[in-house]
Design a protein around this motif. Sequence first.
Motif, PDB file in Angstrom:
ATOM      1  N   THR A 123      -2.022  13.600   8.790  1.00 49.59           N
ATOM      2  CA  THR A 123      -3.267  13.097   8.192  1.00 49.59           C
ATOM      3  C   THR A 123      -4.312  12.574   9.164  1.00 49.59           C
ATOM      4  O   THR A 123      -5.556  12.406   9.117  1.00 49.59           O
ATOM      5  N   VAL A 154      -7.037   8.326   3.680  1.00 44.14           N
ATOM      6  CA  VAL A 154      -6.047   7.987   2.861  1.00 44.14           C
ATOM      7  C   VAL A 154      -6.268   6.480   2.099  1.00 44.14           C
ATOM      8  O   VAL A 154      -5.264   6.057   1.709  1.00 44.14           O
ATOM      9  N   ILE A 203      -2.194  12.084  -1.337  1.00 43.75           N
ATOM     10  CA  ILE A 203      -3.472  10.925  -1.174  1.00 43.75           C
ATOM     11  C   ILE A 203      -4.126  10.859  -2.688  1.00 43.75           C
ATOM     12  O   ILE A 203      -4.395   9.683  -3.008  1.00 43.75           O
ATOM     13  N   SER A 252      -3.021  16.436   0.284  1.00 38.31           N
ATOM     14  CA  SER A 252      -4.025  16.097  -0.529  1.00 38.31           C
ATOM     15  C   SER A 252      -3.406  15.662  -1.628  1.00 38.31           C
ATOM     16  O   SER A 252      -3.981  14.669  -2.393  1.00 38.31           O
ATOM     17  N   ALA A 283      -7.838  12.413   7.525  1.00 40.65           N
ATOM     18  CA  ALA A 283      -7.888  12.341   6.046  1.00 40.65           C
ATOM     19  C   ALA A 283      -8.101  10.925   5.613  1.00 40.65           C
ATOM     20  O   ALA A 283      -7.643  10.134   6.372  1.00 40.65           O
ATOM     21  N   ARG A 328      -3.788   2.673   4.673  1.00 42.03           N
ATOM     22  CA  ARG A 328      -2.945   3.560   5.349  1.00 42.03           C
ATOM     23  C   ARG A 328      -1.573   3.028   5.044  1.00 42.03           C
ATOM     24  O   ARG A 328      -0.447   3.716   4.707  1.00 42.03           O
ATOM     25  N   SER A 332      -1.564   8.186  -4.225  1.00 40.74           N
ATOM     26  CA  SER A 332      -1.804   7.167  -3.891  1.00 40.74           C
ATOM     27  C   SER A 332      -3.193   6.291  -4.460  1.00 40.74           C
ATOM     28  O   SER A 332      -3.202   5.097  -4.622  1.00 40.74           O
ATOM     29  N   GLN A 333      -4.152   7.154  -4.283  1.00 36.56           N
ATOM     30  CA  GLN A 333      -5.365   6.471  -4.922  1.00 36.56           C
ATOM     31  C   GLN A 333      -5.477   6.286  -6.305  1.00 36.56           C
ATOM     32  O   GLN A 333      -5.850   5.001  -6.556  1.00 36.56           O
ATOM     33  N   PHE A 384      -0.691   3.911   1.493  1.00 31.35           N
ATOM     34  CA  PHE A 384      -0.408   5.301   1.506  1.00 31.35           C
ATOM     35  C   PHE A 384       0.973   5.624   2.030  1.00 31.35           C
ATOM     36  O   PHE A 384       1.664   6.502   1.418  1.00 31.35           O
TER      37      PHE A 384
END
Length: 296
Positions: free
Chosen positions: A189, A226, A285, A282, A224, A229, A288-289, A232
């Motif tokens: 990332t 993220v 990510i 991706s 990236a 972090r 996590s989001q 993530f």
Amino acid sequence: MTNRIPIASPVRTAAIVNRYFVHAKKNLGQNFLVDLDAVQGIVRAAGIEPGDQVVEVGPGIGSLTEQLLLAGGKVAAYEVDHSLPEILANELPEKVDGQDLDQRFKLIMKDVLKADFATDLAGFFDLSKPVKVVANLPYYITTPIIFNLLESSLDFTSLTLMMQKEVAERLAAQPGSKVYGPLSIAVQTQMSVDLALEVGHASFMPQPKVDSAVVVLTPLEKPADVGDRKQFNRVVKLCFAQRRKTLANNMKTLLPDKEDREKLLADLDLGPRQRPEQLAISDFIRISQAIAEMNK
């Protein structure tokens, strides 16, 4: 004194070991590199050019240090073994390109994990310019050093690191690989990963039981996004908690409610029976989001 035989040659290394009664310390993960082709391969992989500022981690008896200097580098080296300063002072060339050694080489007796780069390098490096990091890393502490460097304030253009081949393969692994996992994702990332060369166990003294590889890590122009972090990395680690289990099963710690897990995966167009090693960075990510949004 003029040293015609490189430190990295087996004959020269053996002579140094005998002269100073030095030995590779297992507790520090030391193995002396006695393969000049491999050492010069590391220097080439790092792209060392005259005038480059180089941070070296663990110079040992100077096998790699010597070649970094001869390639034109100005080297600041971190070392923790107090038996080595005398060897480095005596065995490295007294002059490099007409300059005294102390103008081109600085030994910092400190654990690099405790480095204060701005303070340690001030007055020796031009801190307005970037540096290159080159290291033959002890196997047992490879990952902490990588993350310490990534999280540090050190302005570097590349990290050229020799490490256990298995770890190098994990760093470079792509989705679908058996060794793709949290380490691959955390590094990729932020950095591009290039496996530059392999170095067999016979290139070391004493010989380790495993082979090594040299990896070049270069900062991505656009790392990236993220988000948090730390969060993530936690999400990724838990998604890989048990590689043989499905993504949905591994996410129980993150989302205890089964319906929540199934809805999240459906919303992200991810199959509940997919395994974590099948997912792209991706995808992690997005997971996590999504979890962060649910926890607001």
